[in-house]
Structures are given as structure tokens and as C-alpha cells.
Design an enzyme around this catalytic site. Structure first.
Site, PDB file in Angstrom:
ATOM      1  N   CYS A  36      53.174 -93.499   5.315  1.00  0.00           N
ATOM      2  CA  CYS A  36      53.600 -93.558   3.856  1.00  0.00           C
ATOM      3  C   CYS A  36      53.835 -91.923   3.343  1.00  0.00           C
ATOM      4  O   CYS A  36      53.244 -91.062   4.517  1.00  0.00           O
ATOM      5  CB  CYS A  36      52.351 -94.061   2.927  1.00  0.00           C
ATOM      6  N   GLY A  95      58.649 -93.723   4.511  1.00  0.00           N
ATOM      7  CA  GLY A  95      58.526 -95.018   3.921  1.00  0.00           C
ATOM      8  C   GLY A  95      59.627 -95.551   2.849  1.00  0.00           C
ATOM      9  O   GLY A  95      60.019 -94.825   2.064  1.00  0.00           O
ATOM     10  N   ASN A 132      47.748 -92.652   2.675  1.00  0.00           N
ATOM     11  CA  ASN A 132      48.558 -92.939   3.728  1.00  0.00           C
ATOM     12  C   ASN A 132      47.576 -93.081   4.944  1.00  0.00           C
ATOM     13  O   ASN A 132      46.750 -92.186   4.960  1.00  0.00           O
ATOM     14  CB  ASN A 132      49.299 -91.392   3.832  1.00  0.00           C
ATOM     15  N   GLY A 133      47.911 -93.870   5.614  1.00  0.00           N
ATOM     16  CA  GLY A 133      47.042 -94.160   6.885  1.00  0.00           C
ATOM     17  C   GLY A 133      46.738 -95.724   7.009  1.00  0.00           C
ATOM     18  O   GLY A 133      47.070 -96.473   5.947  1.00  0.00           O
ATOM     19  N   CYS A 152      47.831 -87.592  14.659  1.00  0.00           N
ATOM     20  CA  CYS A 152      48.547 -88.306  15.078  1.00  0.00           C
ATOM     21  C   CYS A 152      49.705 -87.616  15.937  1.00  0.00           C
ATOM     22  O   CYS A 152      50.497 -87.229  15.185  1.00  0.00           O
ATOM     23  CB  CYS A 152      49.152 -89.197  14.266  1.00  0.00           C
ATOM     24  N   TYR A 210      58.177 -89.006  16.565  1.00  0.00           N
ATOM     25  CA  TYR A 210      59.161 -89.719  15.720  1.00  0.00           C
ATOM     26  C   TYR A 210      58.927 -89.493  14.065  1.00  0.00           C
ATOM     27  O   TYR A 210      60.026 -89.285  13.630  1.00  0.00           O
ATOM     28  CB  TYR A 210      59.102 -90.998  15.933  1.00  0.00           C
TER      29      TYR A 210
END
Ligand code: 5GP
Ligand code: MG
Length: 458
Positions: free
Chosen positions: A2, A28, A102-103, A238, A244
Site C-alpha cells: 500500500c 496499490g 502499509n504492511g 523488504c 519490483y
């Protein structure tokens, strides 16, 4: 995944938030929402779809105020319905609160069951709702205490923006899974998942919200609290944000994404030097690694497939049927150019293998003589529990099949995945601070393999 935007102390905060979300649309596309403090209380508007579809001028005008938070949603827990679009807003004891997350939490379900037993009533199927329940539960002792105590109980990935009436609070999990940056904007403050939002708004990047930090912004400016100071956790940024997810013009974890992606391409060439007529990306995700490969090898970079830009990222649209259709809509090979050529095709990742198979087939049908397919990350073998919607292991093609089997399945001459070392080398000094669980299966915290995205759906 997100995207988050927060604005403090700037007139027309909702409009700034809207444009910030617009810059984060890639994070998102299922829904978008904005909550603003109007001087008395928080008002909100949320809708399904893209930011530009979800809002219009009139709606933004009604969201008057100079403190706001916004969210674009890509679901990892809970269905894709309006009720699950964030910010998540509640009223509690004369306060109004709005939370954007977010997560993905790994212990949300257990916490939710515990809270339900205590009599809490949930309105959504979001893991994020657990966070606000816990904060409210501990609020008697003060907001910062309540957030700190909540952070000690929730496990997993969370970059959070919380409006509590006229306070804007940002907090981030102690592992630092997801990014969150702080900037200055027109004498006020801005927060965003990625710095590309600051570029659009004209905000100046100040620093990242630190892993484990609570940052409270009020009329005296930002104040920082560090509940994990005595108990720091190993950093687990991450790495897929670089591979990506993030936009190439952004800095995440204080590193420029474009440069990392080019490094991925350099390292692909180092590990797998091939000769061919040209290098071509599968746009957009393969573009920068292909550029790196081309520059390292001296082979020309060509755009052998053309992308239709007016459709969203196919992977995110949830149903299998739609995904197949949009793959065909999205990329088209330049036949005249590919016919009779030996080509190196570069993409960022192979997930299920289904989209890639279609794309490769279309390049083959366009008459390519030989196809070498290079992937700018190692085989994805393990599901992500921290906010990327990677399917269960059995749907990940590399979890069940060897590289040679995948090569045959794709019907290509060469398939090469970047090594883990090549990936780590590409992120430089961050190499010891990243989560690699989707490649290695070594999760930085305990996860529940029976977790399903729809675990809380009835
Ligand atoms: P596959 O061939 O595995 O079906 O699809 C591979 C494509 O999916 C790659 O081009 C890659 O860019 C894209 N991809 C990888 N991870 C994600 C993700 O989390 N979301 C979206 N939308 N696409 C992804
Ligand atoms: Mg792609």
C-alpha cells in the site's frame, strides 16, 4: 502493498494528499481514501479504484483542513471491498482517529480473537483494525504510551500514519520492513511511503521515520519517541521494494531505486554474459535491469515489446480470469523488429510464471530465433507474510520446479536468475539489513504458514 501520505500544517492538506497518493498509485490500485481534520473532527472519503477515479474536485473541497492522511490499497489481508479501504476511521471518547497502514501483521488473527473475547467488535476484515483497537484499549495512559504498548504487541510489517484529531503520528515497525519518509512542505510537514511523492508535492526530504520510532507532529513540530531503543530488532527492509515494487525515481531505505535496478542488470551480465542481437526489457518492471545489462555488455537496448499504458498493473487485479485478459492487453511485440533475431529478454521477477509464459510466447510468435530470459532476482520460492501479495508456496513456480523445468515450461533457450549474492551486491551497504525470506525461507520473525489473505472473512 500500500502507499501512505500524511500532511501536517498545510492549507488544502487533502489536495496535497491526493497528489501524493497519485504519485504512489503503483503501490496499490484497489482503492484510495483520505481523512482530514477539519478543525473540529476528522472527516473522510474513501472509494474503490484508482486515485483519479476515487476522488473529484468537489469531494476534495469538502475535505477542508490542514492536517490529513491518505492511503492507496493493495490487499494482503481482507477482501477488496469498500469497507476495507483505508484510512480506517473511528470515534472514541470524544476523539476521532484515522489510521492508514502499509504492511501486513503476522499475529493479527490471534490478537483479533483475543480482543473479540474481551468484547471488541470489528467492522472490517483488516489486520490494520487490530492496531487501532489496541491503541484505543491503552489510550487512558496517553497516546504515545498507547502506541508504544501496541507496537510491543503487534508483530510484522507496519508503517502507519495515524490522525488523532489534530495530531499526526507516524510509526514504523522495529524491523523496518516497509519504507516511510518525512519531509518539509510549505512550512508544514509531509510523510510518504516513497520520496517520489515529495518530488511531486515540492516537499523537501528530511529523513526516514526510523524503524521502531514513533513520530508525533503537533503545532510544536515533530517529536520522536523510541520504544525499542533498549530492544532493537534486526533490520529487515523488504528487498522486493528495490526489485519490483517502488518507483525508480524514489529513494527507499535511503537508496535510489533506479540505481539499484541498474546494478541488478550489471550483475546479471557479470554472472551470465551472453551474446545476442539485442537486449530488451519486459516493460516496465524489467526496464532498468535491461538497461544495466545493455550498458555492461555493450549490446544495444531495444524496446521489442510495446506497452499499453492505460491499464493498471495486471498482477494486482485479483481474479485469475481478468489477469489473463490484461496480460494480452498490456504488451505487444514489434514483429518486424524481432523476426529472425536472437534476443535477451530481461524481467524483474517470475512469480507464478503464467504472465511470463504468455509474453514469451508472443515474442516467439513474432519470430524470435532464440530467446534468453534473464530475471533480476533469485527464484521466488517462499510466500511473503509482510505485505507483498505473493501467493502460497505451491503457486510460486520456483517452489516446485527447478530452473531447468521452468526453462522448458517457458520454452526458451536460456533461463537465468540473478544469484542471491548478485542481488545483495546490488543494494550495497544495505546487504545486511534486508529481508530475503521470499528467496531463502529464512523469515526474520515467526510466521504462520496456514495464514490466508481471507482468514478473517466470514
Ligand atoms: P508471472 O510470469 O510470474 O505470472 O509474472 C511475472 C511478472 O509479475 C513480472 O513481470 C513482475 O514484474 C510481476 N510481478 C512480480 N511481483 C509482483 C507484485 O507483487 N505485483 C505485481 N503487480 N506484479 C508483480
Ligand atoms: Mg512486470
Amino acid at each position: 502493498m500500500c502507499g501512505l501520505v500524511g500532511i501536517y500544517g498545510v492549507p488544502e492538506a487533502a489536495k496535497y494528499t491526493y497528489f501524493g497518493l497519485f504519485a504512489l498509485q503503483h503501490r496499490g490500485q484497489e482503492g484510495a481514501g483520505i481523512a482530514v481534520f477539519n478543525g473540529k473532527r476528522i472527516v473522510e472519503y474513501k472509494n474503490l479504484g484508482l486515485v483519479s477515479e476515487a476522488f473529484n474536485e468537489k469531494i476534495l473541497q469538502e475535505l477542508a483542513g490542514d492536517i490529513a492522511v491518505g492511503h492507496v490499497r493493495y490487499s494482503t489481508t481482507g477482501a477488496s471491498v469498500l469497507q476495507n479501504v483505508q484510512p480506517f476511521c473511528v470515534k472514541y471518547s470524544k476523539k476521532t482517529l484515522a489510521l492508514a497502514h502499509n504492511g501486513n501483521l503476522v499475529n493479527a488473527y490471534a490478537l483479533r480473537c483475543e480482543l473479540e473475547e474481551e468484547g471488541h467488535i470489528f467492522q472490517t476484515t483488516l489486520d490494520s483494525e487490530v492496531i487501532i483497537h489496541l491503541i484505543v484499549k491503552y489510550l487512558k495512559e496517553g497516546l504515545v504510551y498507547a502506541i508504544a504498548k501496541t507496537m510491543k504487541r503487534i508483530k510484522g510489517a507496519y508503517s502507519v500514519l495515524l490522525l488523532c484529531d489534530d495530531l499526526l503520528v507516524a510509526f514504523r515497525d522495529p524491523w523496518g520492513f516497509r519504507p516511510l519518509a518525512l519531509g518539509i512542505l510549505n512550512g508544514g510537514y509531509a510523510l510518504a511511503s516513497e520520496t517520489c511523492a515529495f518530488d511531486l508535492l515540492g516537499a523537501e526530504y528530511l529523513r526516514d521515520v526510523a524503524p521502531g520510532e514513533i513520530l508525533v507532529i503537533d503545532s510544536n513540530g515533530p517529536k520522536s519517541f523510541l520504544p525499542f531503543e533498549e530492544d532493537p530488532q534486526p533490520l529487515s527492509h523488504c528487498i522486493f521494494e528495490f526489485v519490483y515494487f517502488a518507483r525508480p525515481d524514489s529513494f527507499v531505505f535511503q537508496k535510489n531505486v533506479y540505481l539499484v535496478r541498474k546494478n541488478l542488470g550489471y550483475n546479471l551480465f557479470k554472472e551470465c554474459p551472453l551474446s545476442a542481437d539485442f537486449v530488451m526489457p519486459l516493460p516496465d518492471s524489467g526496464t532498468y535491469a535491461a538497461l544495466g545489462y545493455s550498458q555492461a555488455s555493450g549490446l544495444p537496448l531495444e524496446f521489442g515489446v510495446i506497452r499499453n499504458h492505460y491499464i493498471g498493473r495486471t498482477f494486482i487485479q485479483p481474479s485469475e480470469k481478468l489477469r489473463d485478459l490484461s496480460v494480452k492487453m498490456k504488451l505487444n511485440p514489434v514483429k518486424e523488429f524481432i523476426r529472425g533475431k536472437e534476443v535477451i529478454v530481461v524481467d524483474d521477477s517470475l512469480v507464478r510464471g503464467t504472465t511470463s509464459k504468455n509474453r514469451i510466447r508472443s515474442i516467439r510468435l513474432a519470430g524470435a530465433k532464440k530467446i534468453h530470459f534473464l530475471i533480476s532476482c533469485p527464484p521466488l520460492r517462499y510466500p511473503c507474510f509482510f505485505g507483498i501479495d505473493f501467493p502460497q508456496a505451491r503457486e510460486l513456480i520456483a517452489s516446485k520446479h527447478s530452473v531447468e523445468e521452468i526453462r522448458k515450461f517457458l520454452d526458451i533457450d536460456t533461463l537465468y536468475y540473478l544469484s542471491l549474492e548478485g542481488l545483495l551486491d546490488s543494494v550495497g551497504e544495505l546487504r545486511d539489513k534486508v529481508c530475503l525470506a521470499c528467496f531463502t525461507g529464512n523469515y526474520p520473525l515467526e510466521v504462520d504458514f496456514s495464514f490466508r489473505k481471507d482468514i478473517t472473512e466470514i
